[in-house]
Design an enzyme around this catalytic site. Structure first.
Site, mmCIF file in Angstrom:
data_model
loop_
_atom_site.group_PDB
_atom_site.id
_atom_site.type_symbol
_atom_site.label_atom_id
_atom_site.label_comp_id
_atom_site.label_asym_id
_atom_site.label_seq_id
_atom_site.Cartn_x
_atom_site.Cartn_y
_atom_site.Cartn_z
ATOM 1 N N ASP A 45 15.191 7.423 -48.271
ATOM 2 C CA ASP A 45 15.605 6.422 -47.279
ATOM 3 C C ASP A 45 14.435 6.151 -46.334
ATOM 4 O O ASP A 45 13.729 7.068 -45.903
ATOM 5 C CB ASP A 45 16.822 6.932 -46.489
ATOM 6 C CG ASP A 45 17.510 5.820 -45.705
ATOM 7 O OD1 ASP A 45 18.655 5.481 -46.046
ATOM 8 O OD2 ASP A 45 16.888 5.291 -44.750
ATOM 9 N N ASN A 85 28.908 4.373 -47.571
ATOM 10 C CA ASN A 85 29.551 3.502 -46.589
ATOM 11 C C ASN A 85 30.093 2.278 -47.320
ATOM 12 O O ASN A 85 29.403 1.704 -48.168
ATOM 13 C CB ASN A 85 28.534 3.076 -45.526
ATOM 14 C CG ASN A 85 28.020 4.262 -44.727
ATOM 15 O OD1 ASN A 85 28.766 5.200 -44.444
ATOM 16 N ND2 ASN A 85 26.746 4.243 -44.367
ATOM 17 N N GLY A 110 30.394 0.549 -42.130
ATOM 18 C CA GLY A 110 29.009 0.413 -41.669
ATOM 19 C C GLY A 110 28.019 0.161 -42.791
ATOM 20 O O GLY A 110 26.841 0.484 -42.680
ATOM 21 N N HIS A 130 24.253 8.078 -50.001
ATOM 22 C CA HIS A 130 23.297 8.813 -49.176
ATOM 23 C C HIS A 130 23.430 10.289 -49.554
ATOM 24 O O HIS A 130 24.542 10.836 -49.543
ATOM 25 C CB HIS A 130 23.628 8.675 -47.690
ATOM 26 C CG HIS A 130 23.574 7.268 -47.165
ATOM 27 N ND1 HIS A 130 22.506 6.790 -46.438
ATOM 28 C CD2 HIS A 130 24.462 6.242 -47.246
ATOM 29 C CE1 HIS A 130 22.750 5.524 -46.083
ATOM 30 N NE2 HIS A 130 23.924 5.176 -46.564
ATOM 31 N N HIS A 183 23.705 -4.290 -60.427
ATOM 32 C CA HIS A 183 24.229 -4.592 -59.091
ATOM 33 C C HIS A 183 25.737 -4.352 -59.042
ATOM 34 O O HIS A 183 26.496 -4.906 -59.822
ATOM 35 C CB HIS A 183 23.929 -6.041 -58.687
ATOM 36 C CG HIS A 183 24.414 -6.323 -57.296
ATOM 37 N ND1 HIS A 183 23.655 -6.046 -56.180
ATOM 38 C CD2 HIS A 183 25.610 -6.773 -56.840
ATOM 39 C CE1 HIS A 183 24.341 -6.334 -55.097
ATOM 40 N NE2 HIS A 183 25.534 -6.781 -55.478
ATOM 41 N N CYS A 227 18.308 -4.423 -55.512
ATOM 42 C CA CYS A 227 17.947 -4.979 -56.828
ATOM 43 C C CYS A 227 16.444 -5.234 -56.877
ATOM 44 O O CYS A 227 15.802 -5.012 -57.910
ATOM 45 C CB CYS A 227 18.722 -6.263 -57.109
ATOM 46 S SG CYS A 227 20.445 -5.998 -57.591
ATOM 47 N N HIS A 244 25.363 2.413 -52.797
ATOM 48 C CA HIS A 244 24.389 3.499 -52.692
ATOM 49 C C HIS A 244 25.059 4.729 -52.100
ATOM 50 O O HIS A 244 25.919 4.607 -51.225
ATOM 51 C CB HIS A 244 23.176 3.095 -51.836
ATOM 52 C CG HIS A 244 23.527 2.515 -50.506
ATOM 53 N ND1 HIS A 244 23.967 1.224 -50.356
ATOM 54 C CD2 HIS A 244 23.508 3.038 -49.254
ATOM 55 C CE1 HIS A 244 24.199 0.971 -49.079
ATOM 56 N NE2 HIS A 244 23.943 2.079 -48.381
ATOM 57 N N HIS A 269 24.754 -3.245 -51.855
ATOM 58 C CA HIS A 269 24.517 -2.742 -53.211
ATOM 59 C C HIS A 269 24.901 -1.272 -53.138
ATOM 60 O O HIS A 269 24.330 -0.530 -52.333
ATOM 61 C CB HIS A 269 23.035 -2.930 -53.587
ATOM 62 C CG HIS A 269 22.660 -2.486 -54.975
ATOM 63 N ND1 HIS A 269 21.951 -3.292 -55.858
ATOM 64 C CD2 HIS A 269 22.851 -1.322 -55.633
ATOM 65 C CE1 HIS A 269 21.738 -2.634 -56.991
ATOM 66 N NE2 HIS A 269 22.282 -1.434 -56.872
#
Ligand code: AMP
Length: 118
Positions: free
Chosen positions: A28, A82, A88, A97, A44, A5, A95, A93
């Site tokens: 990342d 994840n 993990g 990958h 959020h 955020c 996301h 928040h």
């Protein structure tokens, strides 16, 4: 306010790749592949467990745009989210990958032997 955020609010800097009214994609900080981008909703959402179908419906084309912009849409890529402790998830928040830029490895994800659970 959570870490991502703060990135949305520009209180913490990021290296953005793509942005819309609803989503942000940025590199990342600790890449696991030549291309490693995180895609987040600007609102959020704790994790995939809480995301609404409406947000996912809009996020899907956004992720494809990110892959296009990163130049990996044709060569291929992996999308991972994840969830929770066993998943993990470190940042609470939602996301995704987006990983690519080279052939990605694939192997056991747990120390436990999967055959023990068959
Ligand atoms: P996860 O373990 O799925 O929660 O992934 C969190 C990811 O956020 C990790 O890959 C981290 O390298 C990445 N990360 C943490 N802080 C930042 C940051 N300030 N900017 C970009 N990526 C970050």
């Amino acid at each position: 306010m959570c870490l991502f955020c703060k990135i949305v609010n520009k209180e913490i800097p990021s290296n953005p790749v793509h942005e819309s009214d609803d989503f942000l994609a940025f590199h990342d900080i600790n890449p696991k592949a030549p291309v490693h981008i995180l895609v987040i909703p600007k609102i959020h959402v704790d994790s995939f467990n809480e995301v609404t179908p409406e947000t996912m419906a809009k996020m899907t084309p956004f992720i494809k745009e990110v892959a296009e912009k990163a130049g990996i849409k044709t060569s291929g890529y992996r999308v991972i989210t994840n969830v929770g402790e066993d998943g993990g998830q470190e940042v609470k928040h939602l996301h995704f990958h987006v990983l690519g830029g080279a052939p990605l490895k694939w192997g056991h994800f747990a120390d436990a032997d999967p055959k023990d659970f068959l």
